[in-house]
Design a protein around this motif. Structure first.
Motif, mmCIF file in Angstrom:
data_model
loop_
_atom_site.group_PDB
_atom_site.id
_atom_site.type_symbol
_atom_site.label_atom_id
_atom_site.label_comp_id
_atom_site.label_asym_id
_atom_site.label_seq_id
_atom_site.Cartn_x
_atom_site.Cartn_y
_atom_site.Cartn_z
ATOM 1 N N PRO A 56 -9.921 22.785 -47.470
ATOM 2 C CA PRO A 56 -8.825 22.168 -48.232
ATOM 3 C C PRO A 56 -8.199 23.666 -48.902
ATOM 4 C CG PRO A 56 -10.240 20.392 -48.023
ATOM 5 C CD PRO A 56 -10.852 21.402 -47.177
ATOM 6 N N SER A 57 -9.245 24.359 -49.164
ATOM 7 C CA SER A 57 -8.589 25.406 -49.941
ATOM 8 C C SER A 57 -7.201 26.273 -49.016
ATOM 9 C CB SER A 57 -9.271 26.613 -50.332
ATOM 10 O OG SER A 57 -10.293 27.117 -49.009
ATOM 11 N N THR A 58 -7.749 25.902 -47.455
ATOM 12 C CA THR A 58 -6.563 27.501 -46.779
ATOM 13 C C THR A 58 -5.793 26.195 -46.257
ATOM 14 O OG1 THR A 58 -8.150 27.612 -45.594
ATOM 15 C CG2 THR A 58 -6.770 27.951 -44.333
ATOM 16 N N ALA A 59 -5.698 24.954 -46.444
ATOM 17 C CA ALA A 59 -4.676 24.166 -46.212
ATOM 18 C C ALA A 59 -3.345 24.458 -47.473
ATOM 19 C CB ALA A 59 -4.788 22.928 -46.335
ATOM 20 N N ILE A 70 3.987 6.468 -45.392
ATOM 21 C CA ILE A 70 4.356 4.845 -44.669
ATOM 22 C C ILE A 70 3.552 5.466 -43.356
ATOM 23 C CG2 ILE A 70 5.487 2.634 -43.735
ATOM 24 C CD1 ILE A 70 6.620 3.322 -46.365
ATOM 25 N N LEU A 71 4.547 6.466 -42.767
ATOM 26 C CA LEU A 71 4.122 6.385 -41.593
ATOM 27 C C LEU A 71 2.944 6.882 -40.707
ATOM 28 C CD1 LEU A 71 8.280 7.514 -39.932
ATOM 29 C CD2 LEU A 71 7.240 5.502 -39.687
ATOM 30 N N TYR A 72 2.273 7.522 -41.268
ATOM 31 C CA TYR A 72 1.383 8.186 -41.705
ATOM 32 C C TYR A 72 -0.136 7.594 -41.001
ATOM 33 C CZ TYR A 72 -2.920 11.809 -41.860
ATOM 34 O OH TYR A 72 -4.254 11.760 -42.571
ATOM 35 N N GLU A 73 0.383 6.480 -42.278
ATOM 36 C CA GLU A 73 -0.507 5.285 -42.431
ATOM 37 C C GLU A 73 -0.543 4.393 -41.242
ATOM 38 O OE1 GLU A 73 -3.091 5.565 -44.718
ATOM 39 O OE2 GLU A 73 -2.592 6.846 -45.629
ATOM 40 N N THR A 74 0.936 4.232 -40.672
ATOM 41 C CA THR A 74 1.018 2.683 -39.954
ATOM 42 C C THR A 74 0.224 3.351 -38.562
ATOM 43 O OG1 THR A 74 2.599 2.416 -41.141
ATOM 44 C CG2 THR A 74 2.375 2.373 -38.630
ATOM 45 N N GLY A 97 4.298 16.914 -50.295
ATOM 46 C CA GLY A 97 3.499 15.463 -50.991
ATOM 47 C C GLY A 97 2.753 15.578 -49.213
ATOM 48 N N TRP A 98 3.031 16.659 -48.524
ATOM 49 C CA TRP A 98 2.255 15.769 -47.256
ATOM 50 C C TRP A 98 1.477 16.979 -45.794
ATOM 51 C CZ3 TRP A 98 -0.097 11.182 -46.819
ATOM 52 C CH2 TRP A 98 0.611 10.312 -47.381
ATOM 53 N N LEU A 99 2.014 18.587 -46.660
ATOM 54 C CA LEU A 99 2.059 19.443 -45.153
ATOM 55 C C LEU A 99 0.562 20.105 -45.575
ATOM 56 C CD1 LEU A 99 3.147 21.406 -43.082
ATOM 57 C CD2 LEU A 99 3.737 22.946 -45.517
ATOM 58 N N ALA A 100 0.198 19.567 -46.305
ATOM 59 C CA ALA A 100 -1.197 19.983 -46.974
ATOM 60 C C ALA A 100 -2.284 19.711 -46.109
ATOM 61 C CB ALA A 100 -1.701 21.084 -48.346
ATOM 62 N N GLN A 101 -1.886 17.902 -45.863
ATOM 63 C CA GLN A 101 -2.896 16.979 -45.311
ATOM 64 C C GLN A 101 -2.367 17.396 -43.884
ATOM 65 O OE1 GLN A 101 -4.995 14.701 -47.170
ATOM 66 N NE2 GLN A 101 -5.419 14.625 -44.814
ATOM 67 N N LEU A 102 -1.371 17.762 -43.456
ATOM 68 C CA LEU A 102 -1.350 17.481 -42.030
ATOM 69 C C LEU A 102 -2.397 19.586 -40.872
ATOM 70 C CD1 LEU A 102 1.731 18.485 -39.969
ATOM 71 C CD2 LEU A 102 0.004 19.796 -39.727
ATOM 72 N N PHE A 103 -2.121 19.375 -41.937
ATOM 73 C CA PHE A 103 -3.305 21.543 -42.335
ATOM 74 C C PHE A 103 -4.811 20.875 -41.866
ATOM 75 C CE2 PHE A 103 1.038 24.011 -43.208
ATOM 76 C CZ PHE A 103 0.950 24.342 -41.285
ATOM 77 N N ARG A 104 -4.983 19.957 -42.922
ATOM 78 C CA ARG A 104 -6.414 19.381 -43.121
ATOM 79 C C ARG A 104 -6.501 18.486 -42.016
ATOM 80 N NH1 ARG A 104 -7.587 17.556 -49.580
ATOM 81 N NH2 ARG A 104 -9.181 16.944 -48.002
ATOM 82 N N ASP A 105 -6.231 18.181 -41.822
ATOM 83 C CA ASP A 105 -6.030 16.915 -40.416
ATOM 84 C C ASP A 105 -6.206 18.126 -39.292
ATOM 85 O OD1 ASP A 105 -6.328 15.128 -42.583
ATOM 86 O OD2 ASP A 105 -3.707 13.904 -41.121
#
Length: 439
Positions: free
Chosen positions: A254-257, A366-370, A241-249
Motif C-alpha cells: 500500500p505504501s509503495t502504491a 463499476i467496471l472493476y467490481e464487475t 481514485g483508482w491508480l493506487a488500487q491497480l498497483f496494489r492488485d
C-alpha cells in the motif's frame, strides 16, 4: 562638499500592479485543491468521527466535481455584477469559512453541506483565473498558467502530505482539515486593497448590450472545449481514485502504491510548466495535444500488460500525458478575444467537464467490481483519450468563441469586438487602476 544622494529607481506602478496580481493568482491557486486532497488523506478518520455510512462517504468524495460543475456555471453571471477582484475575495472568504465551519460540526449532512459551501469558492476561482491571466498577462498566458497550475499541484501535494501529521499532532482529524482555512484566508490579502477600492467596474465588453452575451453552448468551439476538458478530467480523477488500487492488485505494498500515485504528479512537474508555456507560443496546438494524448495512451497499454515491471515508466508517461490539464486552461484564454468571452468559455468548459469527471471514477469502479480486473476500466479510459484527441484537433486551430457566438444565425448580431489594448485595460477592474495610470 556633500556628495549627491543617489536615489534608487522605484518600481513602476505598472510593475507593482502586475507583481501583486501574479502573487494573488499564485496564492489563490495553491488553495484550489488542498480542500480536496486533505479530506482524501483523512477520509477514514472522518468516516469514523462522523459515523458516515458507505453511501455518505461516496457522496463526500463526489461532492467536489459536482460543486465545481454547478457553482462554476454561475461565475459569468456573478462577474457581470461583482468586480473580479471583489469576487475573488468573496470566493476565498467562502472557502475559508466553509472549511472552518465543517470541522466544528458532528452532523454528516452539515459536513457535506459546508464542504459544498467551501468548494463553491473554489469553483468560482477555477473559472476566474484563466480570465485573470487573459487580462493581465496577454503576452505570457502559457507561462503564467503553468506557474499557477504548478501552484495548484504544490498545494494539493502539501495538503495530502501534511493533513495526517497535523491531525496526529493535535489529536484530531478536525485540525488536519481546519488548518487549510488559514491558507484560504491568506489568499484574501493580495486582492483586498483592490477589492476595497471605490469606482470598480464589473466585467463588460466594449459595446456591450444585454442581447450580446456570449453563449458557448451554442458554438462548436464551446462544445469542443468542454468535451476536451471533460475527457482529460475523467483521466485525472480516475487516476486519483483508482491508480493506487491497480498497483496494489499488481503486487505492490500500500505504501509503495501511494508513492507511485504521487509520482504521477511529481515526475510531470517540469512538463506541467513547459507544456502550457509552449502552448502559449504555438499557432496550432494539434501536435502538442496529440503527443500528450499518445503518451497517456502508451501508459494505459503498459498498465494493462506489465503493471508491476514497468510501473515507474507508466507513471511517468501518464503524468506527462496529463499535462493536457494546464494546456486546456491556456487554450481557454487563447480561444477568446475578450475577458467576457474567456470567463464564459471557462465556465462552460469547466462545468460540463467536471460533470464528466464525476462519472469517470464511478464508471471505472463499476467496471472493476464487475470484471474483477483492470482491462475493461483501462479500455474505457483509452476510449476517452480518443474522444479527447478528436476534440483536441478542433480546439487546436486558431479561432474565437466570440466570432461563432455572434455570427449570423447564432445568438446575437455580428459585432466588431476586437478590443484595443486601452479597452482591455479599461475592462480589467480595480487591480488595473495602476496599470491604466502607467499606460
Amino acid at each position: 562638499m556633500t556628495a549627491p544622494t543617489v536615489t534608487a529607481p522605484q518600481p513602476t506602478t505598472r510593475s507593482r500592479g502586475i507583481l501583486l496580481v501574479l502573487v494573488g493568482i499564485v496564492i489563490v491557486a495553491v488553495n484550489l485543491r488542498a480542500v480536496v486532497t486533505s479530506l482524501g488523506a483523512l477520509l477514514d478518520e472522518v468516516r469514523d468521527g462522523l459515523h458516515l455510512s458507505g453511501a455518505l462517504a461516496g457522496v463526500v468524495t463526489t461532492v467536489p466535481t459536482i460543486a465545481f460543475a454547478v457553482f462554476g456555471a454561475t461565475t459569468p453571471w456573478l462577474v457581470r455584477r461583482v468586480a473580479p477582484a471583489r469576487l475573488l475575495v468573496i470566493a476565498m472568504v467562502v472557502l475559508s469559512v466553509g472549511q472552518f465551519l465543517r470541522v466544528l460540526t458532528n452532523s454528516p449532512v452539515a459536513f457535506i453541506g459546508l464542504s459544498a459551501l467551501a468548494l463553491s469558492g473554489i469553483a468560482v476561482s477555477n473559472v476566474l483565473l484563466p480570465m485573470m491571466v487573459k487580462q493581465h498577462f496577454p503576452d505570457r498566458p502559457g507561462l503564467v498558467t503553468g506557474v499557477y497550475t504548478l501552484s495548484m499541484s504544490a498545494g494539493a501535494a502539501a495538503a495530502s502530505a501534511t493533513a495526517v501529521p497535523v491531525a496526529h499532532a493535535f489529536g484530531s482529524w478536525r485540525a488536519g482539515l481546519g488548518v487549510w482555512a488559514l491558507l484560504a484566508a491568506v489568499a484574501i490579502l493580495p486582492w483586498l486593497p483592490a477589492a476595497l477600492r471605490r469606482g470598480q467596474q464589473v466585467l463588460r465588453r466594449p459595446g456591450h448590450h444585454p442581447g450580446a452575451r456570449i453563449r458557448p453552448a451554442r458554438t462548436r468551439i464551446g462544445w469542443a472545449m468542454a468535451v476536451f476538458f471533460g475527457m482529460q478530467s475523467i483521466a485525472g480523477y480516475a487516476t486519483m481514485g483508482w491508480l493506487a488500487q491497480l498497483f496494489r492488485d499488481s503486487g505492490f505494498s500500500p505504501s509503495t502504491a501511494g508513492l507511485l500515485l504521487a509520482g504521477v504528479t511529481l515526475f510531470a512537474l517540469p512538463f506541467a510548466l513547459l507544456a502550457p508555456a509552449l502552448a502559449g507560443r504555438l499557432r496550432r496546438l494539434d501536435l502538442l495535444i496529440l503527443g500528450l494524448t499518445a503518451l497517456a495512451g502508451v501508459s494505459y497499454v503498459g498498465l494493462a500488460v506489465a503493471p508491476h515491471g514497468g510501473a515507474v515508466l507508466w507513471v511517468t508517461l501518464m503524468g506527462i500525458g496529463q499535462t493536457v490539464f494546464p494546456v486546456s486552461l491556456v487554450v481557454i484564454g487563447l480561444r477568446a478575444r475578450t475577458p467576457e468571452g474567456t470567463v464564459a468559455l471557462s465556465a462552460f468548459a469547466q462545468s460540463v467537464g467536471y460533470l464528466f469527471a464525476a462519472l469517470g471514477p464511478l464508471l471505472v469502479g463499476i467496471l472493476y467490481e464487475t470484471t474483477g480486473g483492470w482491462i475493461a476500466p483501462l479500455a474505457v479510459l483509452a476510449v476517452a483519450l480518443v474522444v479527447q484527441a478528436v476534440a483536441g484537433l478542433v480546439i487546436s486551430r486558431p479561432q474565437f468563441v466570440e466570432d461563432e457566438a455572434h455570427a449570423p444565425g447564432a445568438n446575437g448580431p455580428v459585432e466588431a469586438i476586437e478590443p484595443t489594448a486601452a479597452a482591455v485595460l479599461a475592462e480589467t477592474g480595480p487591480l488595473a487602476e495602476p496599470l491604466r495610470k502607467a499606460a
